[in-house]
Design a protein around this motif. Structure first.
Motif, PDB file in Angstrom:
ATOM      1  N   VAL A  41     -35.293 -42.552  18.044  1.00 27.78           N
ATOM      2  CA  VAL A  41     -35.160 -41.271  18.744  1.00 27.78           C
ATOM      3  C   VAL A  41     -33.706 -40.812  18.723  1.00 27.78           C
ATOM      4  O   VAL A  41     -33.409 -39.664  18.379  1.00 27.78           O
ATOM      5  CB  VAL A  41     -35.678 -41.371  20.199  1.00 27.78           C
ATOM      6  CG1 VAL A  41     -35.357 -40.114  20.977  1.00 27.78           C
ATOM      7  CG2 VAL A  41     -37.180 -41.619  20.198  1.00 27.78           C
ATOM      8  N   GLY A  42     -32.794 -41.707  19.083  1.00 27.00           N
ATOM      9  CA  GLY A  42     -31.379 -41.342  19.074  1.00 27.00           C
ATOM     10  C   GLY A  42     -30.901 -40.961  17.690  1.00 27.00           C
ATOM     11  O   GLY A  42     -30.163 -39.981  17.522  1.00 27.00           O
ATOM     12  N   GLY A  43     -31.317 -41.726  16.696  1.00 23.73           N
ATOM     13  CA  GLY A  43     -30.932 -41.417  15.320  1.00 23.73           C
ATOM     14  C   GLY A  43     -31.519 -40.110  14.826  1.00 23.73           C
ATOM     15  O   GLY A  43     -30.873 -39.367  14.089  1.00 23.73           O
ATOM     16  N   ALA A  44     -32.742 -39.809  15.240  1.00 21.99           N
ATOM     17  CA  ALA A  44     -33.372 -38.547  14.832  1.00 21.99           C
ATOM     18  C   ALA A  44     -32.616 -37.349  15.386  1.00 21.99           C
ATOM     19  O   ALA A  44     -32.537 -36.303  14.745  1.00 21.99           O
ATOM     20  CB  ALA A  44     -34.827 -38.513  15.286  1.00 21.99           C
ATOM     21  N   LEU A  45     -32.048 -37.512  16.560  1.00 18.26           N
ATOM     22  CA  LEU A  45     -31.301 -36.408  17.168  1.00 18.26           C
ATOM     23  C   LEU A  45     -29.997 -36.113  16.437  1.00 18.26           C
ATOM     24  O   LEU A  45     -29.496 -34.995  16.504  1.00 18.26           O
ATOM     25  CB  LEU A  45     -31.028 -36.711  18.644  1.00 18.26           C
ATOM     26  CG  LEU A  45     -32.274 -36.819  19.529  1.00 18.26           C
ATOM     27  CD1 LEU A  45     -31.891 -37.229  20.943  1.00 18.26           C
ATOM     28  CD2 LEU A  45     -33.047 -35.515  19.541  1.00 18.26           C
ATOM     29  N   VAL A  46     -29.446 -37.107  15.730  1.00 20.69           N
ATOM     30  CA  VAL A  46     -28.206 -36.889  14.987  1.00 20.69           C
ATOM     31  C   VAL A  46     -28.421 -36.877  13.472  1.00 20.69           C
ATOM     32  O   VAL A  46     -27.474 -36.799  12.709  1.00 20.69           O
ATOM     33  CB  VAL A  46     -27.122 -37.929  15.366  1.00 20.69           C
ATOM     34  CG1 VAL A  46     -26.732 -37.792  16.809  1.00 20.69           C
ATOM     35  CG2 VAL A  46     -27.566 -39.333  15.042  1.00 20.69           C
ATOM     36  N   GLY A  47     -29.670 -36.984  13.038  1.00 19.25           N
ATOM     37  CA  GLY A  47     -29.988 -36.871  11.620  1.00 19.25           C
ATOM     38  C   GLY A  47     -30.053 -38.180  10.850  1.00 19.25           C
ATOM     39  O   GLY A  47     -30.074 -38.164   9.631  1.00 19.25           O
ATOM     40  N   ALA A  48     -30.074 -39.319  11.518  1.00 20.44           N
ATOM     41  CA  ALA A  48     -30.141 -40.608  10.831  1.00 20.44           C
ATOM     42  C   ALA A  48     -31.135 -41.529  11.537  1.00 20.44           C
ATOM     43  O   ALA A  48     -30.758 -42.557  12.104  1.00 20.44           O
ATOM     44  CB  ALA A  48     -28.758 -41.246  10.792  1.00 20.44           C
ATOM     45  N   PRO A  49     -32.446 -41.186  11.504  1.00 21.42           N
ATOM     46  CA  PRO A  49     -33.423 -41.975  12.266  1.00 21.42           C
ATOM     47  C   PRO A  49     -33.577 -43.415  11.797  1.00 21.42           C
ATOM     48  O   PRO A  49     -33.728 -44.315  12.614  1.00 21.42           O
ATOM     49  CB  PRO A  49     -34.724 -41.195  12.104  1.00 21.42           C
ATOM     50  CG  PRO A  49     -34.535 -40.360  10.893  1.00 21.42           C
ATOM     51  CD  PRO A  49     -33.066 -40.074  10.808  1.00 21.42           C
ATOM     52  N   VAL A  50     -33.516 -43.665  10.509  1.00 28.71           N
ATOM     53  CA  VAL A  50     -33.694 -45.027  10.006  1.00 28.71           C
ATOM     54  C   VAL A  50     -32.514 -45.909  10.418  1.00 28.71           C
ATOM     55  O   VAL A  50     -32.691 -47.045  10.855  1.00 28.71           O
ATOM     56  CB  VAL A  50     -33.881 -45.032   8.470  1.00 28.71           C
ATOM     57  CG1 VAL A  50     -33.936 -46.444   7.922  1.00 28.71           C
ATOM     58  CG2 VAL A  50     -35.139 -44.267   8.098  1.00 28.71           C
ATOM     59  N   THR A  51     -31.315 -45.374  10.314  1.00 23.53           N
ATOM     60  CA  THR A  51     -30.130 -46.120  10.731  1.00 23.53           C
ATOM     61  C   THR A  51     -30.181 -46.406  12.230  1.00 23.53           C
ATOM     62  O   THR A  51     -29.894 -47.517  12.672  1.00 23.53           O
ATOM     63  CB  THR A  51     -28.851 -45.332  10.393  1.00 23.53           C
ATOM     64  OG1 THR A  51     -28.832 -45.092   8.983  1.00 23.53           O
ATOM     65  CG2 THR A  51     -27.603 -46.095  10.791  1.00 23.53           C
ATOM     66  N   GLY A  52     -30.562 -45.413  13.005  1.00 22.97           N
ATOM     67  CA  GLY A  52     -30.683 -45.596  14.451  1.00 22.97           C
ATOM     68  C   GLY A  52     -31.707 -46.655  14.809  1.00 22.97           C
ATOM     69  O   GLY A  52     -31.486 -47.485  15.687  1.00 22.97           O
ATOM     70  N   ALA A  53     -32.839 -46.638  14.100  1.00 25.61           N
ATOM     71  CA  ALA A  53     -33.883 -47.630  14.356  1.00 25.61           C
ATOM     72  C   ALA A  53     -33.407 -49.032  14.004  1.00 25.61           C
ATOM     73  O   ALA A  53     -33.676 -49.988  14.737  1.00 25.61           O
ATOM     74  CB  ALA A  53     -35.144 -47.286  13.570  1.00 25.61           C
ATOM     75  N   ALA A  54     -32.683 -49.168  12.906  1.00 27.77           N
ATOM     76  CA  ALA A  54     -32.193 -50.486  12.493  1.00 27.77           C
ATOM     77  C   ALA A  54     -31.171 -51.026  13.492  1.00 27.77           C
ATOM     78  O   ALA A  54     -31.227 -52.202  13.880  1.00 27.77           O
ATOM     79  CB  ALA A  54     -31.569 -50.404  11.101  1.00 27.77           C
ATOM     80  N   ILE A  55     -30.263 -50.182  13.925  1.00 31.18           N
ATOM     81  CA  ILE A  55     -29.261 -50.609  14.901  1.00 31.18           C
ATOM     82  C   ILE A  55     -29.927 -50.953  16.226  1.00 31.18           C
ATOM     83  O   ILE A  55     -29.614 -51.961  16.858  1.00 31.18           O
ATOM     84  CB  ILE A  55     -28.180 -49.524  15.074  1.00 31.18           C
ATOM     85  CG1 ILE A  55     -27.360 -49.402  13.796  1.00 31.18           C
ATOM     86  CG2 ILE A  55     -27.281 -49.827  16.273  1.00 31.18           C
ATOM     87  CD1 ILE A  55     -26.441 -48.205  13.757  1.00 31.18           C
ATOM     88  N   GLY A  56     -30.866 -50.112  16.664  1.00 28.49           N
ATOM     89  CA  GLY A  56     -31.581 -50.367  17.913  1.00 28.49           C
ATOM     90  C   GLY A  56     -32.387 -51.651  17.866  1.00 28.49           C
ATOM     91  O   GLY A  56     -32.410 -52.420  18.831  1.00 28.49           O
ATOM     92  N   ALA A  57     -33.045 -51.909  16.737  1.00 34.36           N
ATOM     93  CA  ALA A  57     -33.832 -53.132  16.595  1.00 34.36           C
ATOM     94  C   ALA A  57     -32.946 -54.364  16.653  1.00 34.36           C
ATOM     95  O   ALA A  57     -33.273 -55.354  17.310  1.00 34.36           O
ATOM     96  CB  ALA A  57     -34.622 -53.108  15.288  1.00 34.36           C
ATOM     97  N   ALA A  58     -31.809 -54.305  15.981  1.00 31.28           N
ATOM     98  CA  ALA A  58     -30.885 -55.444  15.996  1.00 31.28           C
ATOM     99  C   ALA A  58     -30.339 -55.692  17.404  1.00 31.28           C
ATOM    100  O   ALA A  58     -30.280 -56.835  17.867  1.00 31.28           O
ATOM    101  CB  ALA A  58     -29.741 -55.210  15.019  1.00 31.28           C
ATOM    102  N   ALA A  59     -29.956 -54.632  18.080  1.00 29.13           N
ATOM    103  CA  ALA A  59     -29.427 -54.773  19.442  1.00 29.13           C
ATOM    104  C   ALA A  59     -30.498 -55.292  20.399  1.00 29.13           C
ATOM    105  O   ALA A  59     -30.241 -56.175  21.220  1.00 29.13           O
ATOM    106  CB  ALA A  59     -28.879 -53.442  19.939  1.00 29.13           C
ATOM    107  N   GLY A  60     -31.713 -54.767  20.287  1.00 28.36           N
ATOM    108  CA  GLY A  60     -32.799 -55.214  21.153  1.00 28.36           C
ATOM    109  C   GLY A  60     -33.193 -56.652  20.906  1.00 28.36           C
ATOM    110  O   GLY A  60     -33.422 -57.420  21.844  1.00 28.36           O
ATOM    111  N   ALA A  61     -33.264 -57.040  19.627  1.00 22.60           N
ATOM    112  CA  ALA A  61     -33.619 -58.424  19.299  1.00 22.60           C
ATOM    113  C   ALA A  61     -32.540 -59.387  19.790  1.00 22.60           C
ATOM    114  O   ALA A  61     -32.846 -60.446  20.342  1.00 22.60           O
ATOM    115  CB  ALA A  61     -33.810 -58.579  17.793  1.00 22.60           C
ATOM    116  N   GLY A  62     -31.284 -59.007  19.617  1.00 20.80           N
ATOM    117  CA  GLY A  62     -30.198 -59.854  20.090  1.00 20.80           C
ATOM    118  C   GLY A  62     -30.217 -60.010  21.599  1.00 20.80           C
ATOM    119  O   GLY A  62     -30.049 -61.112  22.127  1.00 20.80           O
ATOM    120  N   THR A  63     -30.446 -58.916  22.292  1.00 20.79           N
ATOM    121  CA  THR A  63     -30.517 -58.969  23.747  1.00 20.79           C
ATOM    122  C   THR A  63     -31.675 -59.843  24.207  1.00 20.79           C
ATOM    123  O   THR A  63     -31.524 -60.677  25.096  1.00 20.79           O
ATOM    124  CB  THR A  63     -30.662 -57.560  24.343  1.00 20.79           C
ATOM    125  OG1 THR A  63     -29.539 -56.774  23.931  1.00 20.79           O
ATOM    126  CG2 THR A  63     -30.750 -57.584  25.850  1.00 20.79           C
ATOM    127  N   GLY A  64     -32.832 -59.688  23.588  1.00 22.44           N
ATOM    128  CA  GLY A  64     -33.989 -60.502  23.950  1.00 22.44           C
ATOM    129  C   GLY A  64     -33.784 -61.972  23.678  1.00 22.44           C
ATOM    130  O   GLY A  64     -34.162 -62.824  24.476  1.00 22.44           O
TER     131      GLY A  64
END
Length: 80
Positions: A41-64
């Motif tokens: 969602v954040g990446g889609a708002l700035v024009g880079a949804p795939v990059t945003g999803a990858a960064i979010g997934a990495a951050a979420g997995a690390g936090t978990g």
């Protein structure tokens, strides 16, 4: 599909992953799913949804993976 509808669909879809789980692996998996959805969602708002999803997934997995049940416990995962 406009961005508001897309964002709503993604956020509502990731709510199903909101249960963190008991083990660090379960928390990493659900954290990655939640992070990917939010990052998309954040990446889609700035024009880079795939990059945003990858960064979010990495951050979420690390936090978990780096937390324990007492720090983050949202209940039983939906897949159990």
């Amino acid at each position: 599909m406009n961005r508001t509808i897309l964002a709503t669909v993604i956020v509502l879809s990731t709510l199903g992953l909101a249960a963190c789980g008991n083990s660090s692996g379960e928390r990493a998996l659900s954290g990655a799913g939640i992070g990917a959805g939010v990052g998309l969602v954040g990446g889609a708002l700035v024009g880079a949804p795939v990059t945003g999803a990858a960064i979010g997934a990495a951050a979420g997995a690390g936090t978990g993976a780096l937390t324990d049940k007492d720090q983050i416990d949202l209940g039983k995962p939906i897949w159990k």
